[in-house]
Structure formats: structure tokens, C-alpha cells
Design an enzyme around this catalytic site. Structure first.
Site, short mmCIF file in Angstrom:
data_model
loop_
_atom_site.label_atom_id
_atom_site.label_comp_id
_atom_site.label_asym_id
_atom_site.label_seq_id
_atom_site.Cartn_x
_atom_site.Cartn_y
_atom_site.Cartn_z
N PHE A 71 -45.53 80.07 59.83
CA PHE A 71 -44.94 81.06 60.73
C PHE A 71 -44.27 80.37 61.91
O PHE A 71 -43.14 80.73 62.32
CB PHE A 71 -46.03 82.02 61.22
CG PHE A 71 -45.52 83.35 61.72
CD1 PHE A 71 -44.73 83.44 62.85
CD2 PHE A 71 -45.85 84.52 61.06
CE1 PHE A 71 -44.27 84.66 63.31
CE2 PHE A 71 -45.39 85.76 61.51
CZ PHE A 71 -44.60 85.82 62.64
N PHE A 72 -44.90 79.35 62.48
CA PHE A 72 -44.30 78.63 63.60
C PHE A 72 -43.03 77.90 63.17
O PHE A 72 -42.04 77.87 63.90
CB PHE A 72 -45.30 77.63 64.19
CG PHE A 72 -46.33 78.26 65.10
CD1 PHE A 72 -45.97 78.75 66.35
CD2 PHE A 72 -47.66 78.34 64.71
CE1 PHE A 72 -46.92 79.32 67.19
CE2 PHE A 72 -48.62 78.91 65.54
CZ PHE A 72 -48.25 79.40 66.79
N PHE A 174 -44.29 89.47 67.29
CA PHE A 174 -45.54 88.71 67.42
C PHE A 174 -46.46 88.96 66.22
O PHE A 174 -47.47 88.29 66.06
CB PHE A 174 -46.27 89.07 68.72
CG PHE A 174 -47.32 88.05 69.10
CD1 PHE A 174 -46.97 86.88 69.74
CD2 PHE A 174 -48.66 88.25 68.79
CE1 PHE A 174 -47.93 85.92 70.06
CE2 PHE A 174 -49.63 87.30 69.10
CZ PHE A 174 -49.25 86.13 69.75
N ARG A 314 -46.25 72.71 72.25
CA ARG A 314 -45.17 73.68 72.10
C ARG A 314 -44.71 74.23 73.44
O ARG A 314 -43.57 74.70 73.57
CB ARG A 314 -45.67 74.81 71.19
CG ARG A 314 -44.58 75.72 70.67
CD ARG A 314 -45.13 76.70 69.64
NE ARG A 314 -44.09 77.59 69.16
CZ ARG A 314 -43.28 77.34 68.15
NH1 ARG A 314 -43.40 76.20 67.50
NH2 ARG A 314 -42.35 78.20 67.77
#
Length: 337
Positions: A71-72, A174, A314
Site C-alpha cells: 500500500f505504501f 486512508f 517516511r
């Protein structure tokens, strides 16, 4: 508030989880070997999941962690497609993900590593509960893909959503209901609709995710201002409410603090509801225990999200050579115009 009220936990499988997700990223070609070696551990993707889904079977947590890491990477590809002006590449990827979500077995060998990796992780997630849960999960993620498409068009068009519009869209970008769905295989139990829709349970689930999304916006605000972003609660407050940067940050902090307090109230009510499900039968006891497990992990989400944002590379934008370009991404990822 978080450090005091939400003690940090970590699944005992975490060291193995970190190692195997790192290997999975390499195997699926989702990150290059040099990026994995230099950045994968410091990004703390596995820490985030290992601090959330406490009690999950090892193979469940591994599937969730690999999916989360995917997902990231997908989020980064989406960002780079916007930055480099690749609408055709984004449309193609969006359509391929919709298709792979409904039939992951058919896309395990896809030429795009993002599609193949997605198919692999989703296929594994689909193996834990029933087809009914799989369809619910798929429905929720189809909505996430479409929300990412709306964000793509907002960002390429320079459109800053209004505050309320943004808050609704943020629940999808999200993936609030995806992470909530995954509480169930972690608890080893598919929850019936009347449990998931119980007002206290539903509110606790929503508040845990709202906290995470808004805290993410707060911590990523410097990165997103540097990258000329338009999708951030702070940016919407500045643009549409006329707040200064300092006032927007204060407003976001207030919302986050209220979210924490409201969660604790909803949690107490939801725990009473969980207790009421134990009617003396074996099934009632198991369902009550599963709901308590889900609520406990909603609580764990607060501390896991909090520490992730303070430890993951990140968000350490001040250490980057270029504040608008994360060093852990392939800045020239596959795509065309």
C-alpha cells in the site's frame, strides 16, 4: 496523551515479520535491492502493523504486513505519477487494480510489479475468512481506488478540497474500513453485521481511524507543503478557512485530542456491548472475545500510529536532500504520459 494513555505493544512475531516483508518486497520487485537495503527497515512499515494487530496468527500478520508495505509503495507510485504528469499510466494502473481485486489468482504473474504484488497479498488475505468477508473487503478497496483517482485529479488540477469534502474523502484515501476489516482475520472471527453496525463499536472503529488519518496529516504537513500538495487537512484549513499555518496546526491538534477523548468514551460503551454478547453459549463467548480483541487492537492503533510517525524515515523530511522527493522512492517509476 498517547504515551500516557495508550501503552505501546509489539507482536512477538515482529523480528521475523520485518525480515520476511523485506524479502517479499525484493521478490515482488516492489523496491530495488539498494532501496530495500538502505531504507526498508527505517521506514518501519512492519512496525506499524506489528503494533496494531496484536494476537493475530503469524501467517495473518505476515499477509497484512506485506499488503501494508504494498500500500505504501502504491501510494508512492500514485504520487510520482502525479509529479511526473503520467495520467495514462495512472488510469491503466487503476483499472488493473480494480480487475485484480476481483480475481487476484489471474494476475499473480502480471508484468507490473504493483499489480502482481497486490494480487499476491490480496489472494492471501482472501484465504482466512469467508467469501462474504472477501466481497466486503473488495468493495471497500474498490472505493479506495476510486478515491485515489479523485485525489489524482484534484492534485493535477490544483484543487484543494473544502474541509468537509476533504474529511469524507480522507476516510477513503486512508482506507479506514480496510484496516478495520482486517481486525477480523486478526481475531480469527468474521463479525456479523449487527456487531459491526453496533453504534458504539462502529464509532470506536471510526475514531481510531480518524485519529490515524489526522495525525498522519499533521506529521506529513511539512512534506506535503514542500511537494505542493493539495490533499491535507491543514492545507484545506489554510485555503478554505483562512487560517495561518500555526492556526491550522493548532486546529488539527485540537481535533486529534478530541478524537482521543471521544474514542475512550466509545471504547467503554463498546466493551459493555462485547460483554453482553457472552450469553453463556460457546458461540456467544467466542463472539464476545473476538469483539474484545478487535476493540483492543483499535486501542493499539493509537500507539502504533503515534510511534510510527515519530520513528519512520517516511516523515523525516528535514533529512532529505530534496524535501519534495522522498529518497526511498524510484523517482522514475514505470509509467508514461
Amino acid at each position: 496523551m498517547i504515551e500516557r494513555a495508550f501503552p505501546r505493544q509489539l507482536h512477538p512475531y515482529w523480528p521475523t515479520l520485518q525480515k520476511r516483508t523485506r524479502a517479499w518486497l525484493l521478490e515482488k520487485r516492489l523496491m530495488s535491492a539498494d532501496k530495500v537495503a538502505e531504507y526498508a527497515d527505517g521506514l518501519c512499515y512492519t512496525d506499524l502493523m506489528a503494533g496494531y494487530y496484536i494476537g493475530a496468527a503469524d501467517e495473518v500478520l505476515q499477509a497484512i504486513a506485506d499488503y501494508s508495505a504494498w500500500f505504501f509503495v502504491w501510494d508512492d507510485r500514485h504520487d510520482r505519477d502525479i509529479v511526473h504528469g503520467r495520467p495514462a499510466a495512472w488510469r491503466r494502473l487503476k483499472d488493473q487494480l480494480h480487475t485484480a481485486l476481483d480475481s487476484p489468482d489471474d494476475h499473480l504473474g502480471h508484468s507490473d510489479p504493483l499489480v502482481a504484488g497486490f494480487s499476491d497479498s490480496v489472494q492471501r488475505l482472501y484465504s482466512f475468512l469467508t467469501d462474504r468477508w472477501n466481497l466486503r473487503f473488495a468493495g471497500h478497496f474498490h472505493e479506495v481506488i476510486e478515491a485515489y483517482d479523485r485525489e489524482f485529479h484534484n492534485r493535477t488540477g490544483g484543487v484543494v478540497p473544502g474541509v468537509e469534502e476533504y474529511l469524507q474523502l480522507r476516510r477513503l484515501t486512508f482506507a479506514h474500513w480496510i484496516w478495520t476489516d482486517l481486525l477480523e482475520p486478526s481475531a480469527g472471527c468474521e463479525l456479523p453485521a449487527e456487531v459491526r453496525e453496533n453504534p458504539a463499536f462502529h464509532r470506536a472503529a471510526l475514531l481510531s481511524q480518524e485519529f490515524a488519518a489526522w495525525y498522519n496529516d499533521l506529521c506529513s504537513l511539512p512534506k506535503e507543503i514542500a511537494g505542493n500538495e493539495v490533499h491535507n487537512l491543514g492545507i484545506s484549513l489554510i485555503t478554505h478557512e483562512g487560517l495561518t499555518l500555526e492556526e491550522a496546526i493548532a486546529d488539527m491538534r485540537r481535533r486529534i485530542e478530541n478524537c482521543i477523548s471521544e474514542f475512550m468514551a466509545a471504547e467503554s460503551e463498546a466493551l459493555r456491548f462485547a460483554d453482553s454478547l457472552d450469553d453463556g453459549t460457546v458461540g456467544g463467548k467466542e463472539l464476545s472475545g473476538a469483539v474484545q480483541s478487535c476493540l483492543g487492537n483499535m486501542r493499539n492503533w493509537f500507539s502504533s500510529v503515534y510511534w510510527f510517525h515519530h520513528e519512520s524515515g517516511r516523515y523525516m523530511v528535514d533529512s532529505w536532500d530534496d524535501r519534495s522527493t522522498p529518497p526511498y522512492v524510484n523517482n522514475e517509476a514505470a509509467g508514461d504520459t
